[in-house]
Scaffold this active site. Structure first.
Site, PDB file in Angstrom:
ATOM      1  N   ASP A  67      -2.060  -0.844   2.453  1.00  0.00           N
ATOM      2  CA  ASP A  67      -1.961  -1.288   1.063  1.00  0.00           C
ATOM      3  C   ASP A  67      -0.523  -1.678   0.767  1.00  0.00           C
ATOM      4  OD1 ASP A  67      -0.850   1.257   0.901  1.00  0.00           O
ATOM      5  OD2 ASP A  67      -1.857   1.785  -0.955  1.00  0.00           O
ATOM      6  N   TYR A  69       3.373  -2.103  -0.663  1.00  0.00           N
ATOM      7  CA  TYR A  69       4.457  -1.201  -1.051  1.00  0.00           C
ATOM      8  C   TYR A  69       4.365  -0.946  -2.553  1.00  0.00           C
ATOM      9  CZ  TYR A  69       6.422  -2.598   3.483  1.00  0.00           C
ATOM     10  OH  TYR A  69       6.620  -2.842   4.814  1.00  0.00           O
ATOM     11  N   PHE A  80       3.160  -5.610   5.419  1.00  0.00           N
ATOM     12  CA  PHE A  80       4.433  -5.192   6.005  1.00  0.00           C
ATOM     13  C   PHE A  80       5.646  -5.941   5.461  1.00  0.00           C
ATOM     14  CE2 PHE A  80       1.354  -3.856   9.268  1.00  0.00           C
ATOM     15  CZ  PHE A  80       1.698  -2.518   9.392  1.00  0.00           C
ATOM     16  N   HIS A 191       0.477   3.220  14.691  1.00  0.00           N
ATOM     17  CA  HIS A 191       1.120   2.541  13.576  1.00  0.00           C
ATOM     18  C   HIS A 191       2.638   2.553  13.781  1.00  0.00           C
ATOM     19  CE1 HIS A 191       2.340   1.817   9.376  1.00  0.00           C
ATOM     20  NE2 HIS A 191       1.143   1.286   9.217  1.00  0.00           N
TER      21      HIS A 191
END
Length: 242
Positions: A67, A69, A80, A191
């Site tokens: 999701d 920031y 990202f 991740h």
């Protein structure tokens, strides 16, 4: 907030229109409007930016995030990526660290990844909005249904793409991608978060995903992605083996 997808690429619009006329889409739009009226600050202002910059037809690589920031000024609508002038978040810093390691270049200085999006990298979060200071606040409200459809549309369109699935959340998409066939490249690892980037069994650091994607693109007759942000043509040719 107003859900305006008039600027998304034309080949995405039927999918978005169908979704927001469905029961789940109507519920999601209603939830967002309710939160807006309650005074919630919702990020980003351009939740469909990934679909504005990268058409369905032009997608060559898919990177799946979770999701947006949730701090002021960070989110811009690409997984990202952060807006110009923002401090590079830890996960993105590790992404740049891996790119630097693979290609022997200095880490990128800007966290704005619109240059990737314009090269056919679909940077799609599973959830497209969030409230200020509340990570995951819009999870489970309907976005996942839409973004699953977006990912499936890429997988099912009749030509291969590379899918980078980092972490368990993104790897839930594997069955949908594989069921579509079409010879996709699917790469998985932990991740890039500092909590998992260097841990086994599939560390993000050292995964070689960016160079592997470029080798694969060349093998299917496509141009490689300029991951490094270097703009000198000679340097680019050397990086990618020409």
């Amino acid at each position: 907030m107003e859900l305006d997808f008039s600027r998304v690429k034309a080949d995405w619009r039927p999918l978005l229109q169908a979704f927001f006329h469905s029961a789940k889409g109507v519920c999601l739009a209603g939830f967002l409007e309710e939160r807006r009226k309650a005074g919630a600050v919702i990020f980003p202002s351009t939740p469909f930016l990934a679909l504005e910059l990268t058409s369905l037809e032009s997608v060559r690589v898919v990177i799946v995030g979770q999701d947006p920031y949730h701090e002021m000024g960070q989110a811009q609508g690409l997984a990202f990526s952060v807006s110009d002038g923002q401090k590079i978040p830890p996960s993105l810093r590790n992404i740049f660290k891996e790119i630097s390691r693979e290609f022997g270049t200095a880490p990128r200085r800007s966290g704005n990844l619109t240059d990737w999006a314009r090269q056919g990298v679909l940077l799609i979060n599973s959830v497209l909005t969030v409230e200020e200071g509340k990570a995951g606040s819009h999870a489970g409200k309907g976005w996942e249904c839409l973004t699953d459809q977006i990912i499936h549309a890429v997988a099912a369109r009749g030509k291969p793409a590379a899918f980078l699935l980092w972490g368990g959340y993104a790897q839930k998409k594997i069955d949908s991608i594989r069921s579509a066939g079409n010879g996709h490249l699917i790469l998985c690892s932990n991740h890039p978060s500092p909590l998992s980037a260097s841990r086994g069994p599939l560390p993000f650091i050292g995964n070689e995903h960016f160079s592997e994607v470029n080798e694969w693109l060349l093998s299917v007759g496509e141009e490689p992605i300029n991951w490094t942000g270097k703009t000198d043509t000679c340097d680019q040719l050397e990086l990618y083996g020409f």
